[in-house]
Design an enzyme around this catalytic site. Structure first.
Site, PDB file in Angstrom:
ATOM      1  N   SER A  84       0.825  -1.214   0.000  1.00  0.00           N
ATOM      2  CA  SER A  84       0.000   0.000   0.000  1.00  0.00           C
ATOM      3  C   SER A  84       0.858   1.262   0.000  1.00  0.00           C
ATOM      4  CB  SER A  84      -0.911   0.016   1.225  1.00  0.00           C
ATOM      5  OG  SER A  84      -1.620  -1.187   1.344  1.00  0.00           O
TER       6      SER A  84
HETATM    7  N1  SAH Z   1      -0.553  -4.944   4.156  1.00  0.00           N
HETATM    8  C1  SAH Z   1       0.086  -5.231   2.874  1.00  0.00           C
HETATM    9  C2  SAH Z   1      -0.769  -4.887   1.689  1.00  0.00           C
HETATM   10  C3  SAH Z   1      -1.601  -6.030   1.351  1.00  0.00           C
HETATM   11  S1  SAH Z   1      -2.488  -6.035  -0.158  1.00  0.00           S
HETATM   12  C4  SAH Z   1       1.434  -4.563   2.779  1.00  0.00           C
HETATM   13  O1  SAH Z   1       1.776  -3.777   3.654  1.00  0.00           O
HETATM   14  O2  SAH Z   1       2.166  -4.879   1.835  1.00  0.00           O
HETATM   15  C5  SAH Z   1      -3.789  -7.119   0.375  1.00  0.00           C
HETATM   16  C6  SAH Z   1      -3.407  -8.534   0.667  1.00  0.00           C
HETATM   17  O3  SAH Z   1      -4.589  -9.178   1.143  1.00  0.00           O
HETATM   18  C7  SAH Z   1      -2.944  -9.346  -0.535  1.00  0.00           C
HETATM   19  O4  SAH Z   1      -1.700  -9.894  -0.266  1.00  0.00           O
HETATM   20  C8  SAH Z   1      -4.019 -10.441  -0.681  1.00  0.00           C
HETATM   21  O5  SAH Z   1      -3.503 -11.682  -1.101  1.00  0.00           O
HETATM   22  C9  SAH Z   1      -4.534 -10.524   0.748  1.00  0.00           C
HETATM   23  N2  SAH Z   1      -5.859 -11.115   0.937  1.00  0.00           N
HETATM   24  C10 SAH Z   1      -6.975 -11.014   0.157  1.00  0.00           C
HETATM   25  N3  SAH Z   1      -7.985 -11.690   0.720  1.00  0.00           N
HETATM   26  C11 SAH Z   1      -7.520 -12.231   1.873  1.00  0.00           C
HETATM   27  C12 SAH Z   1      -8.092 -13.036   2.916  1.00  0.00           C
HETATM   28  N4  SAH Z   1      -9.359 -13.438   2.891  1.00  0.00           N
HETATM   29  N5  SAH Z   1      -7.306 -13.388   3.938  1.00  0.00           N
HETATM   30  C13 SAH Z   1      -6.016 -12.998   4.004  1.00  0.00           C
HETATM   31  N6  SAH Z   1      -5.411 -12.255   3.066  1.00  0.00           N
HETATM   32  C14 SAH Z   1      -6.158 -11.864   2.018  1.00  0.00           C
END
Ligand code: SAH
Length: 219
Positions: free
Chosen positions: A62
């Site tokens: 993000s």
């Molecule tokens: N916090 C992260 C950004 C994550 S982007 C950072 O700092 O880099 C969102 C993430 O959520 C992705 O990796 C995606 O695979 C994950 N995601 C989507 N649905 C999910 C779920 N039900 N449980 C866990 N992770 C999930």
């Protein structure tokens, strides 16, 4: 100071503090975590730009300001137990780990669990605990949490996440569908079944895919 430390300090001042994030714990944590180590090698020189960056498998790390805004909205004082849904690169969990006592981070894609694990181990983020699974169900074994942050957008706040908040606990999550404008909301648990919701602004996140969220290929 090396070049990345200079860029990191500028990122905190120009992208984050200048836009109104003033929680000193959040600003200090963001000055401390080397974002260049959480982006893909080929994006390292772009690590401090004011935008999200690709990680792997179509997922993103993000935008720094959004990470700061979400963590500030959790209202942490230090020492809490926090659930982080959507580990992704691990960057937000690393920032949280500088403030909270323990961070429980759930990611559905195993390659990203491994990607983040390498970074947590090499940089010794010993208070981050990882789980591969569906974070829309939370991580009940370690509940309740003082704060929950979800980095992917769902149709509504998953009921299991509400149930895993302490009384007085705060949850921050984007609501909406992929490719559309989403609303970042905070819910504060006021009682057993009482939650107060605040809208924090418009954002754009990848979809939360899971049993209590969107279903794959249908979001
Ligand atoms: N916090 C992260 C950004 C994550 S982007 C950072 O700092 O880099 C969102 C993430 O959520 C992705 O990796 C995606 O695979 C994950 N995601 C989507 N649905 C999910 C779920 N039900 N449980 C866990 N992770 C999930």
């Amino acid at each position: 100071m090396d070049d990345f430390s200079v860029q990191r300090k500028q990122m905190v001042e120009r992208q984050i503090a200048a836009r109104g994030v003033c929680d000193s714990l959040v600003l200090a944590a963001m000055k401390n975590v080397p974002r260049e180590c959480f982006v893909l090698e080929r994006w390292r020189d772009h690590a401090y730009e004011d935008r999200p960056l690709p990680v792997a498998l179509g997922q993103t790390i993000s935008q720094p300001f959004i990470v700061a805004l979400m963590i500030e909205a959790l209202g942490l004082q230090g020492g809490e137990k926090v659930l982080d849904v959507g580990t992704g690169s691990g960057y937000a969990a690393a920032v949280l780990s500088k403030i909270a006592a323990e961070v429980y981070s759930v990611e559905r894609l195993s390659d990203l669990v491994a990607y983040a694990r390498e970074r947590f181990q090499s940089q010794r983020y010993d208070n981050i605990h990882q789980l591969q699974g569906d974070g829309s169900l939370g991580w009940p074994e370690h509940a309740p949490y003082d704060a929950i942050v979800v980095a992917a957008a769902g149709p509504d706040v998953p009921e299991p996440l509400r149930e895993q908040l302490t009384l007085g606990g705060r949850l921050v999550m984007p609501l909406g569908s992929a490719g559309r404008i989403q609303m970042l909301v905070r819910e504060t648990r006021r009682g057993e079944d009482r939650f107060k919701r605040d809208a924090l602004g418009e954002v754009g996140f990848v979809p939360l895919i899971g049993a209590e969220a969107w279903h794959e290929n249908n979001n």
